[in-house]
Design an enzyme around this catalytic site. Structure first.
Site, PDB file in Angstrom:
ATOM      1  N   CYS A 180       1.225   3.869  25.315  1.00 25.47           N
ATOM      2  CA  CYS A 180       0.076   4.585  24.735  1.00 25.47           C
ATOM      3  C   CYS A 180      -0.620   5.463  25.758  1.00 25.47           C
ATOM      4  O   CYS A 180      -1.598   6.135  25.413  1.00 25.47           O
ATOM      5  CB  CYS A 180      -0.958   3.597  24.201  1.00 25.47           C
ATOM      6  SG  CYS A 180      -0.329   2.463  22.985  1.00 25.47           S
ATOM      7  N   GLU A 213     -22.695   1.010   4.112  1.00 25.00           N
ATOM      8  CA  GLU A 213     -23.607   0.667   5.207  1.00 25.00           C
ATOM      9  C   GLU A 213     -22.926   0.705   6.580  1.00 25.00           C
ATOM     10  O   GLU A 213     -23.501   1.167   7.565  1.00 25.00           O
ATOM     11  CB  GLU A 213     -24.196  -0.734   4.945  1.00 25.00           C
ATOM     12  CG  GLU A 213     -25.067  -1.302   6.030  1.00 25.00           C
ATOM     13  CD  GLU A 213     -26.404  -0.577   6.196  1.00 25.00           C
ATOM     14  OE1 GLU A 213     -26.795   0.185   5.288  1.00 25.00           O
ATOM     15  OE2 GLU A 213     -27.040  -0.767   7.252  1.00 25.00           O
ATOM     16  N   HIS A 255      -3.072  -1.956  15.566  1.00 26.39           N
ATOM     17  CA  HIS A 255      -2.043  -1.988  14.526  1.00 26.39           C
ATOM     18  C   HIS A 255      -2.541  -2.795  13.326  1.00 26.39           C
ATOM     19  O   HIS A 255      -1.746  -3.398  12.610  1.00 26.39           O
ATOM     20  CB  HIS A 255      -0.759  -2.629  15.072  1.00 26.39           C
ATOM     21  CG  HIS A 255       0.083  -1.704  15.886  1.00 26.39           C
ATOM     22  ND1 HIS A 255       1.358  -2.018  16.277  1.00 26.39           N
ATOM     23  CD2 HIS A 255      -0.160  -0.472  16.377  1.00 26.39           C
ATOM     24  CE1 HIS A 255       1.868  -1.016  16.996  1.00 26.39           C
ATOM     25  NE2 HIS A 255       0.953  -0.068  17.072  1.00 26.39           N
ATOM     26  N   HIS A 312       1.167   3.169  10.583  1.00 24.54           N
ATOM     27  CA  HIS A 312       1.236   2.658  11.960  1.00 24.54           C
ATOM     28  C   HIS A 312      -0.080   1.991  12.387  1.00 24.54           C
ATOM     29  O   HIS A 312      -0.114   0.772  12.587  1.00 24.54           O
ATOM     30  CB  HIS A 312       1.595   3.864  12.856  1.00 24.54           C
ATOM     31  CG  HIS A 312       1.670   3.603  14.322  1.00 24.54           C
ATOM     32  ND1 HIS A 312       2.343   4.432  15.190  1.00 24.54           N
ATOM     33  CD2 HIS A 312       1.134   2.625  15.092  1.00 24.54           C
ATOM     34  CE1 HIS A 312       2.239   3.957  16.428  1.00 24.54           C
ATOM     35  NE2 HIS A 312       1.508   2.873  16.393  1.00 24.54           N
ATOM     36  N   HIS A 326      -6.254   0.924  20.698  1.00 22.98           N
ATOM     37  CA  HIS A 326      -5.184   1.233  19.746  1.00 22.98           C
ATOM     38  C   HIS A 326      -4.925  -0.027  18.932  1.00 22.98           C
ATOM     39  O   HIS A 326      -4.586  -1.071  19.490  1.00 22.98           O
ATOM     40  CB  HIS A 326      -3.921   1.675  20.478  1.00 22.98           C
ATOM     41  CG  HIS A 326      -2.768   1.920  19.553  1.00 22.98           C
ATOM     42  ND1 HIS A 326      -2.911   2.565  18.343  1.00 22.98           N
ATOM     43  CD2 HIS A 326      -1.445   1.612  19.656  1.00 22.98           C
ATOM     44  CE1 HIS A 326      -1.736   2.633  17.743  1.00 22.98           C
ATOM     45  NE2 HIS A 326      -0.825   2.057  18.504  1.00 22.98           N
TER      46      HIS A 326
HETATM   47 ZN    ZN Z   1       1.185   1.729  18.141  1.00 21.59          ZN
END
Ligand code: ZN
Length: 207
Positions: free
Chosen positions: A82, A123, A102, A173, A100
């Site tokens: 990443c 809210e 998933h 993803h 990140h």
């Molecule tokens: Zn990923």
């Protein structure tokens, strides 16, 4: 103003947050993760490791250009896949941390959205920078690619096209979410996740 922590605390903090995110289903199966910036140093996990089991000494330290300045002793490790996506948030938004996820909620939210996820009147939107409940929260959805790093350009394009967004979804993803520091990245990630779950439930209930 970015909060400065002691180096050992950042390393420990990343391990703690990974364990917490694992329990939420955000980083299972080695996917997902978190990166934190401290001044001119950026911390991130190795690629393809069980995130809930990483130890402080397993982390990589990078400079602001993304060069590794310090890494773990294990030859089989390489820096998080990443990395270029985390760097997008540091370079384009001056982020202090990037998550990140998933999460199943984020993934399903991409499947009920076209190129943009939209929600209004909830809210939890107030937990996202610059948002109130009568606004429309928009999160761009970019197409997935076989390799994580291939998302770099389309993520950057989406960030420029949606200057207010604090997140970019990836079809089928997950999601990248950032904040000015790790606390904001974490709380925004929690709010976004709730909003993604709410949108999926609302669709199911035909509301
Ligand atoms: Zn990923």
């Amino acid at each position: 103003m970015i909060e400065t922590l002691k180096t050992e605390n950042i390393r420990e903090l990343i391990c703690q947050l990974c364990r917490q995110f694992y329990l939420l289903g955000w980083v299972s199966g080695t996917g997902g993760g978190i990166s934190i910036r401290d001044g001119d140093r950026i911390y991130m996990a190795p690629s393809g490791v069980q995130k809930e089991r990483i130890e402080p000494e397993d982390l990589y330290v990078l400079d602001l250009q993304g060069n590794v300045v310090e890494g773990p002793q294990y030859e089989e490790y390489c820096v998080s896949a990443c990395k270029p996506l985390f760097m997008n948030a540091y370079h384009l938004r001056n982020a202090g941390a990037v998550i990140h996820s998933h999460s199943l909620n984020a993934m399903l939210a991409t499947l009920i959205s076209g190129e943009v996820f939209r929600v209004t009147g909830l809210e939890m939107m107030k937990g996202i920078e610059g948002m109130n409940i009568d606004d429309t929260l928009e999160v761009p959805v970019i197409g997935n690619t076989p390799h994580e790093s291939q998302l770099t350009d389309s993520m950057a394009r989406a960030m420029r096209e949606f200057p207010k967004t604090q997140a970019v979804l990836v079809k089928g993803h997950g999601v990248y979410i950032w904040g000015k520091d790790w606390k904001q990245a974490k709380t925004q990630a929690e709010c976004y996740d709730y909003l993604f779950a709410a949108a999926v439930q609302m669709r199911r209930l035909q509301l």
